[in-house]
Structures are given as C-alpha cells and as structure tokens.
Design a protein around this motif. Structure first.
Motif, PDB file in Angstrom:
ATOM      1  N   GLU A 115       0.841  -1.184   0.000  1.00 12.99           N
ATOM      2  CA  GLU A 115       0.000   0.000   0.000  1.00 12.99           C
ATOM      3  C   GLU A 115       0.880   1.239   0.000  1.00 12.99           C
ATOM      4  O   GLU A 115       1.849   1.324   0.759  1.00 12.99           O
ATOM      5  N   LYS A 154      -9.987   0.246   2.001  1.00 15.57           N
ATOM      6  CA  LYS A 154     -10.162  -1.160   2.380  1.00 15.57           C
ATOM      7  C   LYS A 154     -11.459  -1.417   3.138  1.00 15.57           C
ATOM      8  O   LYS A 154     -11.953  -2.544   3.122  1.00 15.57           O
ATOM      9  N   CYS A 185     -12.228  -1.730   9.771  1.00 12.20           N
ATOM     10  CA  CYS A 185     -11.157  -2.564  10.339  1.00 12.20           C
ATOM     11  C   CYS A 185     -11.458  -2.932  11.788  1.00 12.20           C
ATOM     12  O   CYS A 185     -11.766  -2.061  12.612  1.00 12.20           O
ATOM     13  N   TYR A 187      -9.936  -6.902   8.055  1.00 16.15           N
ATOM     14  CA  TYR A 187     -11.032  -6.278   7.329  1.00 16.15           C
ATOM     15  C   TYR A 187     -12.026  -7.389   6.994  1.00 16.15           C
ATOM     16  O   TYR A 187     -11.948  -8.014   5.942  1.00 16.15           O
ATOM     17  N   ALA A 206     -14.077  -6.619   3.709  1.00 13.91           N
ATOM     18  CA  ALA A 206     -13.270  -5.708   2.903  1.00 13.91           C
ATOM     19  C   ALA A 206     -14.012  -5.292   1.638  1.00 13.91           C
ATOM     20  O   ALA A 206     -14.826  -6.046   1.093  1.00 13.91           O
ATOM     21  N   VAL A 237     -10.468  -4.982  -2.680  1.00  9.99           N
ATOM     22  CA  VAL A 237      -9.405  -5.661  -1.926  1.00  9.99           C
ATOM     23  C   VAL A 237      -9.954  -6.901  -1.232  1.00  9.99           C
ATOM     24  O   VAL A 237      -9.446  -7.316  -0.178  1.00  9.99           O
TER      25      VAL A 237
END
Length: 286
Positions: free
Chosen positions: A182, A213, A216, A231, A234, A238
């Motif tokens: 990332e 994303k 979290c 995640y 997600a 992703v």
C-alpha cells in the motif's frame, strides 16, 4: 497517505528521495483538479456539489478538498470572528456550517490572504471532515478521510512461510499468506483464519475506517493491545484479504521464512483522527 502521508514522496518522512542537484524545500504542497464530482452532506442536506474540486496535498496530512464558493450553498456558511494562520498559505477565515436548524462551529474554512503561488485556492471553501455527515465521490460515499488518487494497493499471494509468535506460543503459521503493498506503508502480511489459533485473538472495542479497504476490526493477543487486525468485510477492490488477519510486527514476533520482520523508521501507522461516530450499518450503506 499516498502522495503526502506516511512515507509518500511529499510526506515528512519519505521512503525515497528526489534526484535533484539542489535540495528541495522542506515542505512541498501539491494542488490538483480532482476530476471527479464531489458532494458534501450536512444534516441530511446537500450543501456542496462540484465537478471542479481542488485537492490539496500537504506534508503529514490527508488530502483536503476545496470547493468553489459558487458550488457551495451560501446559506450554509456562517462567518465567524475566528482567524488562524497557515504557515504556507496565510490567514484562514473560519465558518460555522448551518442547515435546517443545525449549526456546527468551525466546520469550514477559507484562505483569505493567499500568496501568489497559492492563488488557485482563492475563493474556495474546505469542510472539516468529521464535522460533516458525509462526503461522496459521484454516488459512492468516501469514509475515513478524503481519498488520494495516487494511493495504490496491490495484493499478492505467496508460498513463503509466515509465522507469528508471542513468546513461546505460536499464534499463526501459514504457507499461503497474502501480502498487501500500500502506497506509503510497509508491506503487510495476512494469514487465513484456518492457519491461526483464533483462541489467542481477543476482539477489542473500537474500529477504524479506511477509504480504500473498509471497516477494520482489532484484536488483543495476550497482554498486547491491538496486535492484529482484520477487514472482515473488505471492499470488493481488496476482497482477497477479506476476513484474513494481519499482525503488527512491532508488537508480536512476525517471521517470514524464518527471518523476523521489523518496521523501518517512519512505517508505523500514524493515526490522524477517525471519522465521526459511524456505525457498521452506515459503512455497509456506502
């Protein structure tokens, strides 16, 4: 994040350097046309709607969107006596934002004495992210903070062996992890839950939002706080890491093919405030 955050090229701790004969200024600001429609909602009212947004990248900050005054509901801005000074862009006038009986102080600002090199921000308004109800690009909501168009995520599968330990206890061991690259961050290694001793993961309260994303979740391991994250739902872009778990190498022992991983200086995730108190239902309605 991306261009100016974490270890991006315009950040305060870049991972690389520009190949120039003379040193660059200590601070470089970068402004550009967003080239996407952006809208702002406050108290269930659209108070800004523009296809001519300027995105300002400033070292150590997330990008900030600046709207032309003509694209902002004039009745939504209430002038205040608050004036601050920006080290690069001069005096800053602050506004309260008002819509349908609700008012939030210091929720928007405008540069009023811009230097010549900052003239393209003249007559533009920015809104405090957490003071607004929501920001949208086209018809999709952007969570957490303004998205950086230079931010990129690549996910790669690998057969390398990932092992996670806390003292003598093996928390995870996988020969099929995924690595997420990332912009501006250290590579992050994710293990499938089937390769993790989940009895060692203790969910904790408090979630964060990433515009790239999703939502979290965090876990304590033993006495180590927030040593892992996932995640679980997600975003589709992703979804290869969806419900996998990553571990913080500065908190627990993370090894790859027998070699312990350590974050380089400047690679720790720097919290920069969270979005207002969103709940899971709101994020799923993105």
């Amino acid at each position: 994040m991306g261009l100016s955050w974490q270890q991006g090229p315009l950040s305060t701790t870049p991972v690389g350097h520009f190949l120039t004969p003379e040193p660059l200024p200590e601070r470089l600001l970068f402004a550009e046309r967003l080239r996407r429609r952006m809208r702002v909602k406050f108290n269930d009212t659209w108070i800004a709607d523009s296809e001519n947004v300027i995105l300002l990248h400033e070292p150590g900050r997330y990008p900030v969107a600046y709207f032309r005054r003509e694209d902002v509901d004039a009745q939504a801005l209430v002038a205040s006596e608050k004036i601050t000074h920006h080290k690069d862009l001069g005096d800053t006038a602050w506004y309260a934002v008002r819509a349908d009986g609700r008012t939030t102080e210091r929720a928007a600002w405008e540069f009023t004495e811009l230097p010549e090199h900052g003239a393209e921000l003249q007559g533009r308004i920015a809104f405090a992210w957490r003071a607004m109800d929501a920001f949208y690009e086209e018809d999709e909501r952007i969570l957490g903070h303004a998205a950086d168009p230079y931010h990129r995520i690549d996910i790669r599968s690998t057969s390398r062996t990932l092992e996670v330990r806390l003292g003598d206890t093996v928390i995870a061991r996988s020969e099929r992890p995924a690595v997420l690259f990332e912009s501006g961050f250290a590579p992050r290694w994710y293990a499938p839950r089937a390769d993790i001793d989940e009895t060692r993961l203790r969910p904790v309260e408090g979630q964060t939002f990433c515009p790239y994303k999703g939502l979290c979740d965090y876990y304590d391991i033993g006495d180590v706080h927030r040593a892992a994250w996932s995640y679980r739902n997600a975003y589709r872009e992703v979804d290869r890491i969806g419900d996998m778990v990553s571990f913080e190498p500065d908190e627990v022992e993370v090894s790859l093919d027998g070699e312990r991983l350590r974050l380089e200086p400047g690679q720790n995730v720097i919290p920069h405030g969270v979005d207002r108190g969103l709940d899971v239902e709101e994020t799923e309605a993105r």
